[in-house]
Write a protein that holds these residues in place. Structure first.
Motif, PDB file in Angstrom:
ATOM      1  N   PHE A  61       0.841  -1.199   0.000  1.00 57.87           N
ATOM      2  CA  PHE A  61       0.000   0.000   0.000  1.00 57.87           C
ATOM      3  C   PHE A  61       0.875   1.247   0.000  1.00 57.87           C
ATOM      4  O   PHE A  61       0.681   2.160  -0.796  1.00 57.87           O
ATOM      5  N   PHE A  62       1.855   1.293   0.902  1.00 60.74           N
ATOM      6  CA  PHE A  62       2.745   2.450   0.984  1.00 60.74           C
ATOM      7  C   PHE A  62       3.558   2.644  -0.292  1.00 60.74           C
ATOM      8  O   PHE A  62       3.905   3.767  -0.653  1.00 60.74           O
ATOM      9  N   ASP A  63       3.873   1.569  -0.998  1.00 60.62           N
ATOM     10  CA  ASP A  63       4.687   1.627  -2.206  1.00 60.62           C
ATOM     11  C   ASP A  63       3.867   1.958  -3.453  1.00 60.62           C
ATOM     12  O   ASP A  63       4.427   2.233  -4.508  1.00 60.62           O
ATOM     13  N   ASN A  64       2.538   1.953  -3.326  1.00 62.12           N
ATOM     14  CA  ASN A  64       1.655   2.207  -4.460  1.00 62.12           C
ATOM     15  C   ASN A  64       1.766   3.670  -4.891  1.00 62.12           C
ATOM     16  O   ASN A  64       1.638   4.584  -4.067  1.00 62.12           O
ATOM     17  N   ASP A  65       1.988   3.910  -6.175  1.00 66.74           N
ATOM     18  CA  ASP A  65       2.129   5.275  -6.688  1.00 66.74           C
ATOM     19  C   ASP A  65       0.859   6.107  -6.513  1.00 66.74           C
ATOM     20  O   ASP A  65       0.927   7.342  -6.498  1.00 66.74           O
ATOM     21  N   SER A  66      -0.295   5.468  -6.387  1.00 68.48           N
ATOM     22  CA  SER A  66      -1.557   6.190  -6.203  1.00 68.48           C
ATOM     23  C   SER A  66      -1.748   6.662  -4.766  1.00 68.48           C
ATOM     24  O   SER A  66      -2.652   7.444  -4.491  1.00 68.48           O
ATOM     25  N   VAL A  67      -0.922   6.172  -3.861  1.00 69.79           N
ATOM     26  CA  VAL A  67      -1.046   6.532  -2.451  1.00 69.79           C
ATOM     27  C   VAL A  67      -0.131   7.721  -2.165  1.00 69.79           C
ATOM     28  O   VAL A  67       1.084   7.620  -2.255  1.00 69.79           O
ATOM     29  N   ASP A  68      -0.754   8.849  -1.874  1.00 69.86           N
ATOM     30  CA  ASP A  68      -0.034  10.084  -1.609  1.00 69.86           C
ATOM     31  C   ASP A  68      -0.416  10.552  -0.210  1.00 69.86           C
ATOM     32  O   ASP A  68      -1.599  10.678   0.110  1.00 69.86           O
ATOM     33  N   TRP A  69       0.572  10.816   0.636  1.00 71.86           N
ATOM     34  CA  TRP A  69       0.276  11.165   2.023  1.00 71.86           C
ATOM     35  C   TRP A  69      -0.559  12.435   2.122  1.00 71.86           C
ATOM     36  O   TRP A  69      -1.420  12.559   2.987  1.00 71.86           O
TER      37      TRP A  69
END
Length: 96
Positions: A61-69
Motif C-alpha cells: 500500500f505504501f509503495d503504491n504510486d496512487s497513495v499520496d500522504w
C-alpha cells in the motif's frame, strides 16, 4: 437486534469521508490502516498489522504510486478546520 446495525461507524468513515485515492479499495485500506495505527501510534508496521500477510500488504500500500500522504491527510485537515471554525478559540502549539 443486529449488533452491526447499531454499532457506531468507525471514526475514519466520518473523518476521511472525502478520501479519494482514485480506487475504492485503496480508500478502504487507508481507513483500516489509520484505525490500526491510531490504536497504537508508536507501533511498528509489523506490530500494528495482524500477521506477515497483512504486513506485506501494508508495505505494498505504501509503495503504491496512487497513495499520496497529502491526499490521505487532506480530508483530515478539512475536518479539523470545520471543527475549529465551530469554536470561539482554538489553541495551537507549533514547533519552534
Amino acid at each position: 437486534m443486529d449488533e452491526l446495525a447499531t454499532a457506531p461507524a468507525p471514526w475514519t468513515e466520518t473523518e476521511f469521508e472525502q478520501l479519494d485515492l482514485g480506487d475504492a479499495g485503496l480508500n478502504k485500506r487507508a481507513r483500516i490502516l489509520m484505525e490500526q495505527f491510531a490504536a497504537d501510534p508508536t507501533a511498528s508496521v509489523p506490530k500494528a498489522c495482524q500477521g506477515w500477510g497483512e504486513t506485506m500488504a501494508t508495505y505494498r500500500f505504501f509503495d503504491n504510486d496512487s497513495v499520496d500522504w497529502e491526499a490521505i491527510m487532506a480530508p483530515h485537515w478539512q475536518q479539523t478546520q470545520q471543527r475549529m471554525a465551530a469554536l470561539p478559540v482554538v489553541l495551537s502549539i507549533l514547533p519552534s
